[in-house]
Each structure stands twice: as C-alpha cells, then as structure tokens.
Design an enzyme around this catalytic site. Structure first.
Site, PDB file in Angstrom:
ATOM      1  N   HIS A 311     -14.671  -3.925 -56.961  1.00 23.01           N
ATOM      2  CA  HIS A 311     -15.419  -2.920 -57.701  1.00 23.01           C
ATOM      3  C   HIS A 311     -16.721  -3.543 -58.159  1.00 23.01           C
ATOM      4  CE1 HIS A 311     -16.382   0.178 -60.632  1.00 23.01           C
ATOM      5  NE2 HIS A 311     -15.542   0.929 -59.971  1.00 23.01           N
ATOM      6  N   ASP A 369      -8.290   3.602 -56.667  1.00 23.26           N
ATOM      7  CA  ASP A 369      -8.018   4.252 -55.381  1.00 23.26           C
ATOM      8  C   ASP A 369      -6.864   3.619 -54.632  1.00 23.26           C
ATOM      9  OD1 ASP A 369     -10.004   6.175 -55.555  1.00 23.26           O
ATOM     10  OD2 ASP A 369     -11.524   4.723 -55.029  1.00 23.26           O
TER      11      ASP A 369
HETATM   12  N1  ACO Z   1     -12.324  -6.639 -49.081  1.00 15.70           N
HETATM   13  C1  ACO Z   1     -12.764  -7.849 -48.657  1.00 15.70           C
HETATM   14  N2  ACO Z   1     -13.845  -8.470 -49.183  1.00 15.70           N
HETATM   15  C2  ACO Z   1     -14.494  -7.836 -50.168  1.00 15.70           C
HETATM   16  C3  ACO Z   1     -14.084  -6.563 -50.657  1.00 15.70           C
HETATM   17  C4  ACO Z   1     -12.935  -5.972 -50.077  1.00 15.70           C
HETATM   18  N3  ACO Z   1     -12.511  -4.793 -50.499  1.00 15.70           N
HETATM   19  N4  ACO Z   1     -14.924  -6.171 -51.639  1.00 15.70           N
HETATM   20  C5  ACO Z   1     -15.834  -7.142 -51.766  1.00 15.70           C
HETATM   21  N5  ACO Z   1     -15.583  -8.160 -50.883  1.00 15.70           N
HETATM   22  C6  ACO Z   1     -16.309  -9.431 -50.761  1.00 15.70           C
HETATM   23  C7  ACO Z   1     -17.627  -9.253 -50.020  1.00 15.70           C
HETATM   24  O1  ACO Z   1     -17.479  -9.470 -48.644  1.00 15.70           O
HETATM   25  C8  ACO Z   1     -18.487 -10.325 -50.670  1.00 15.70           C
HETATM   26  O2  ACO Z   1     -18.102 -11.558 -50.144  1.00 15.70           O
HETATM   27  P1  ACO Z   1     -19.201 -12.749 -49.972  1.00 15.70           P
HETATM   28  O3  ACO Z   1     -19.594 -13.099 -51.379  1.00 15.70           O
HETATM   29  O4  ACO Z   1     -18.484 -13.824 -49.263  1.00 15.70           O
HETATM   30  O5  ACO Z   1     -20.333 -12.158 -49.178  1.00 15.70           O
HETATM   31  C9  ACO Z   1     -18.017 -10.300 -52.142  1.00 15.70           C
HETATM   32  O6  ACO Z   1     -16.645  -9.842 -52.088  1.00 15.70           O
HETATM   33  C10 ACO Z   1     -18.822  -9.365 -53.054  1.00 15.70           C
HETATM   34  O7  ACO Z   1     -18.855  -8.076 -52.436  1.00 15.70           O
HETATM   35  P2  ACO Z   1     -20.042  -7.024 -52.576  1.00 15.70           P
HETATM   36  O8  ACO Z   1     -19.974  -6.086 -51.437  1.00 15.70           O
HETATM   37  O9  ACO Z   1     -21.319  -7.765 -52.814  1.00 15.70           O
HETATM   38  O10 ACO Z   1     -19.632  -6.299 -53.910  1.00 15.70           O
HETATM   39  P3  ACO Z   1     -20.171  -4.917 -54.405  1.00 15.70           P
HETATM   40  O11 ACO Z   1     -20.096  -4.943 -55.895  1.00 15.70           O
HETATM   41  O12 ACO Z   1     -21.499  -4.616 -53.794  1.00 15.70           O
HETATM   42  O13 ACO Z   1     -19.134  -3.876 -53.777  1.00 15.70           O
HETATM   43  C11 ACO Z   1     -17.370  -2.361 -53.472  1.00 15.70           C
HETATM   44  C12 ACO Z   1     -18.184  -3.187 -54.482  1.00 15.70           C
HETATM   45  C13 ACO Z   1     -18.311  -1.483 -52.630  1.00 15.70           C
HETATM   46  C14 ACO Z   1     -16.424  -1.433 -54.238  1.00 15.70           C
HETATM   47  C15 ACO Z   1     -16.569  -3.309 -52.557  1.00 15.70           C
HETATM   48  O14 ACO Z   1     -15.709  -4.126 -53.327  1.00 15.70           O
HETATM   49  C16 ACO Z   1     -15.770  -2.554 -51.472  1.00 15.70           C
HETATM   50  O15 ACO Z   1     -16.330  -2.240 -50.411  1.00 15.70           O
HETATM   51  N6  ACO Z   1     -14.443  -2.276 -51.724  1.00 15.70           N
HETATM   52  C17 ACO Z   1     -13.658  -1.505 -50.801  1.00 15.70           C
HETATM   53  C18 ACO Z   1     -13.961  -0.026 -50.958  1.00 15.70           C
HETATM   54  C19 ACO Z   1     -13.370   0.554 -52.237  1.00 15.70           C
HETATM   55  O16 ACO Z   1     -12.214   0.347 -52.553  1.00 15.70           O
HETATM   56  N7  ACO Z   1     -14.209   1.327 -52.956  1.00 15.70           N
HETATM   57  C20 ACO Z   1     -13.760   2.029 -54.156  1.00 15.70           C
HETATM   58  C21 ACO Z   1     -14.617   1.663 -55.317  1.00 15.70           C
HETATM   59  S1  ACO Z   1     -13.931   2.394 -56.759  1.00 15.70           S
HETATM   60  C22 ACO Z   1     -14.452   3.991 -56.755  1.00 15.70           C
HETATM   61  O17 ACO Z   1     -15.435   4.383 -56.165  1.00 15.70           O
HETATM   62  C23 ACO Z   1     -13.601   4.923 -57.509  1.00 15.70           C
END
Ligand code: ACO
Length: 435
Positions: A311, A369
């Site tokens: 998140h 979720d």
């Molecule tokens: N699975 C694997 N790796 C992940 C995940 C995941 N779900 N989420 C983040 N990471 C990793 C990224 O690859 C990144 O790794 P790195 O530092 O080696 O490059 C690091 O964690 C940080 O990730 P970001 O994408 O920079 O984090 P951001 O805050 O931009 O993204 C997000 C947040 C979009 C929710 C992300 O965690 C994601 O895509 N999760 C899966 C989708 C999801 O469940 N969304 C629901 C959000 S809650 C809602 O809307 C109600």
C-alpha cells in the site's frame, strides 16, 4: 495553520528563500510552497504525489506506520463495531455521529431516494450484456447528471445535499441493476422497509418469482465491507473526484471519474485481481506451487505482483485488512465454508509472504482487498462485481471530499505543472519533404 517555523531553500547563486511550515492537528507538517514559482520561477517535481499534500482535509486520517485509520477522528475498529454504514455516511458527510433522531431523519431521506428514473433501464439496454460492470457503472453514474439535472448548482448547499443523497441512495440500485442486466434477469425495485444493506442484497439476489429471505450474516458482512471502504483520504480515485470537480463540473460527472479511476488493478480493482490470482494459483497446483509463485512476484522482471499486498500509505498491517480477516472467518464459519480451498490457500500465501525477507524489508502487508474478495466470493458475489461494490461504498467518501473542496475558501481548479523533456520549438516540414 503555520507552526511558526520556516523551511529554507538555498538555490542558484547563493539565493535563498523561506517558506512557512504548516501544522495539521496530527500527521506530518507541510511546507507551504505556493509562492515558489512566483518567487523563483521553479516548480517542484513529485510524480505520484509521494510528498505532496494536495489539499487540507478534516475527513479521514491515516497513520500508515502505525496502521491507523480514523474517520473524523473515530478509529475504524470502533466504527465497525458500533455503527452501521449509514451512520458512517452521516459522520463522513457532516463531521459528527448522528443522534438517534438525526439518524432516523437521514435514513428516511436516503431511503426515499433509492428508486432510479425508469428511463435508466433503457439507457442500460445500450450496453452489451457481457460488458464489465465497472464500464456500465461509469456510464450510469455519469448519466445521472442527465436524469437529475434539476439540482446541479454546485454553489447551492441545498442542491449539493440533494445530489449527495441521490448518489448515496441510488448507487446500490444501479450496482444491482448492472448485475441483473449481466444475468439477463429482471431488475428488482428497492424495498424501503429494509435497511440500506439488506435492500441492496435483495436487489442483487432476489427475483420477482419468490420472496427473498434476508440472511443476516450476509447483510452484516456487506455492511462492514461498506464501512471499511467508505473513505480513505486522498487516494487516486478521491483525488480524481476532487480534480475533476475542481473545474466546477457537477458531482455526478466528478463521481463517474472516480468510478473510472477506482476500476484500475492498482486501486479498487485489486480485490478482483487478487481473487483471480488466487484462483489461477489454485488451478496451477495451489499450496504446492506457493514457493514458485512467491519467487515470481519477487522477480522484478516478471511484471507480476502479489495482488492484495502493499500500500502506498500503510507500511504496517492495513487496519481494514485485520477487520476484513475477522469478517472472513465469521462468514466462512457461519456459511459452513471453513474448508474452502481458496481461503486456505490465501492464508498459506499470507503466512509465506509475511515471513519472507522481500516483503518484510519493503513493509508489504496484506491490504483490505486481500480479504474482501474472499468474503464477497463466499457471499455469492461474482468477481466482476467486486469493484462495483467498492464504488458503492466509496461514493460517500467521494461526495464528502467533493463537498469539502467546494466549500474550501482556498479551492482552485487543480492544475499540476510539468518538467518538459520533449522537443523544443521546431518548424513543420511539408509532407513531401519529410523523411
Ligand atoms: N508484490 C510484489 N512486490 C511489490 C508489491 C506487491 N504487491 N507491492 C510493492 N512491491 C515492491 C515493488 O516492486 C518495489 O520494489 P523495489 O523497491 O525492489 O523496486 C517496492 O515494493 C515498492 O513498491 P512501489 O510500487 O514503489 O510502491 P507504491 O507505494 O508505489 O505502490 C501499490 C503501492 C500500488 C499498492 C503496490 O503495493 C501494488 O501494486 N500492490 C498490489 C496491488 C494492490 O493490492 N492494490 C490495492 C491497493 S489498496 C486499495 O486501493 C484499496
């Protein structure tokens, strides 16, 4: 409100400028950079708004490190335990929990707006039956401005109130209609002696052939889903509603933009994506393939993510996920689905991820979720409807935030700037001279 300190920016050839630092009631202070461009000719660069507060708000507060979520100061855990969804709506819209008389009046008003214009059925007929419900909902909510244009003066508090009531009251009817349409079943009209959530359940699952028996477990679980999804401060869809609404457009158009934004898999579409992911993993071998699957989502080149994990704001367990997990156990227990293989797989996957260094280091915890999809599936809601139900719940948050923006004396049309890195000015060559 200024906290009395200043932030100093040193730039260029020994130049320096001071900015006031503003203090909220809780949470990080913010540097007020509104005069930056005027004084220096420079913009700030913050793609994805990682460090930018786009507005002042009094509605919802999240402490992502603590895993705390407050609506108007009240912890989400207490609201989920002591209030129903319409009380939560009242709180978000008006700032205080209702007294019994205020609640009765509010419920009465919402209830009296549950029916939609009969013409909306004909509008619906233009859609393919196999259209995604979010595509249909985006259209239906936008179309409300064509059906309810008698109260669209955004500067009139009375008009704003009527539009808010219409959106909150009619959203369940529209979501249920989009489901019935996809099935080819007759629409079920609202029944106003039922509660908001029981009414929705009946419109989703009832048919004209027999009286629908309300299941209290289903109603309680859905009501909790609604409460947990009602608002979440300046997330992507809420910021979309604010930005869209900042042009002065009507609230139905602004909320339709929010629905469209919520649809994406990185936002509200994550519950659908999460359930699809679990179902796929189940088909590929389930628990025996967990290791392989986790290795894939950790591989930056795979393009895969563990849906329902991570998140932007929560760097701790999402408090909504904790409550949803509880509801998940309750629902599966009461509906006799404890041995549901998908739920067992989800639990096993959660355990592996929470103990894995990759997720621990990046503070990736399950978000709401991760569980809401499993609960909705257990309640008999098809996967494609999940995000529609999220939109239904989030409508009150969108409207409360839109109202707050419209009445904010500092409100301006939203207009981000850019760091331009494209071609500089050049001349157009006639087509026969282009190579
Ligand atoms: N699975 C694997 N790796 C992940 C995940 C995941 N779900 N989420 C983040 N990471 C990793 C990224 O690859 C990144 O790794 P790195 O530092 O080696 O490059 C690091 O964690 C940080 O990730 P970001 O994408 O920079 O984090 P951001 O805050 O931009 O993204 C997000 C947040 C979009 C929710 C992300 O965690 C994601 O895509 N999760 C899966 C989708 C999801 O469940 N969304 C629901 C959000 S809650 C809602 O809307 C109600």
């Amino acid at each position: 409100m200024s906290n009395g300190t200043k932030a100093v920016l040193n730039y260029g050839d020994g130049k320096s400028i001071e900015f006031p630092v503003m203090k909220g009631t809780v949470g990080p202070d913010v540097v007020d950079i509104r005069t930056l461009y005027g004084k220096t000719g420079m913009f700030t660069y913050d793609p994805g708004f990682l460090s930018t507060a786009s507005c002042q708000s009094r509605i919802t507060y999240i402490d992502g490190d603590k895993g705390e979520l407050l609506y108007r100061g009240y912890p989400i855990e207490q609201l989920a335990a002591h209030c129903d969804f319409l009380e939560t709506c009242y709180l978000l819209l008006k700032g205080e929990l209702p007294t019994p008389a205020q609640k009765a009046a509010f419920v009465d008003t919402v209830t009296k707006h549950t029916m939609v214009n009969e013409q909306m059925q004909f509008f619906m007929r233009g859609f393919r039956r196999d259209a995604h419900p979010m595509a249909v909902l985006t259209g239906l909510v936008g179309a409300m401005s064509a059906f309810y244009h008698d109260a669209l003066d955004i500067n009139d508090p009375h008009d704003r109130e009527i539009s808010a009531m219409r959106l909150i009251a009619k959203m369940p009817t529209l979501v249920a209609m989009s489901y019935k349409y996809s099935l080819g079943q007759p629409y079920i009209y609202p029944k106003n002696d039922l509660s908001y959530t029981a009414n929705f359940v009946r419109m989703m699952f009832g048919t004209p052939c027999e009286e629908y028996k309300i299941n209290d477990t289903v109603v309680r679980a859905l009501d909790r889903i609604f409460i947990l999804h009602a608002d979440h401060e300046q997330n992507a869809s809420t910021s979309t509603v604010r930005l869209c609404g900042s042009s002065g457009t009507n609230p139905f158009a602004a909320v339709a933009a929010g629905v469209a934004c919520l649809w994406g898999p990185a936002h509200g579409g994550a519950n659908e994506a999460c359930l699809n992911m679990l179902q796929q993993l189940q088909q590929q071998g389930g628990v025996s393939k967990l290791g392989e699957f986790v290795a894939k989502v950790k591989d930056p080149n795979s393009g895969a993510r563990l849906m329902g994990f991570g998140h932007r704001v929560y760097k701790n367990y999402d408090p909504r996920a904790k409550l949803m997990r509880e509801t998940c156990y309750e629902v599966l227990g009461e509906l006799g689905l404890e041995d549901d293989p998908l739920f067992k797989l989800a639990m096993a996957l959660e355990k592996v991820a929470l103990e894995d260094d990759y997720f621990v280091k990046r503070k990736l915890y399950p978000n709401v979720d991760y569980y809401s999809g499993i609960v909705q599936k257990a309640l008999g809601i098809p996967v494609a409807m999940f995000t529609g139900i999220f939109s239904l719940a989030r409508t009150v948050g969108w409207i409360a935030q839109w109202q707050e923006m419209i009445t904010d004396p500092e409100y301006k049309i939203g207009r981000p700037r850019q760091l331009f890195s494209g071609a500089t000015s050049r001349n157009v060559m006639p087509i026969d001279k282009r190579k």
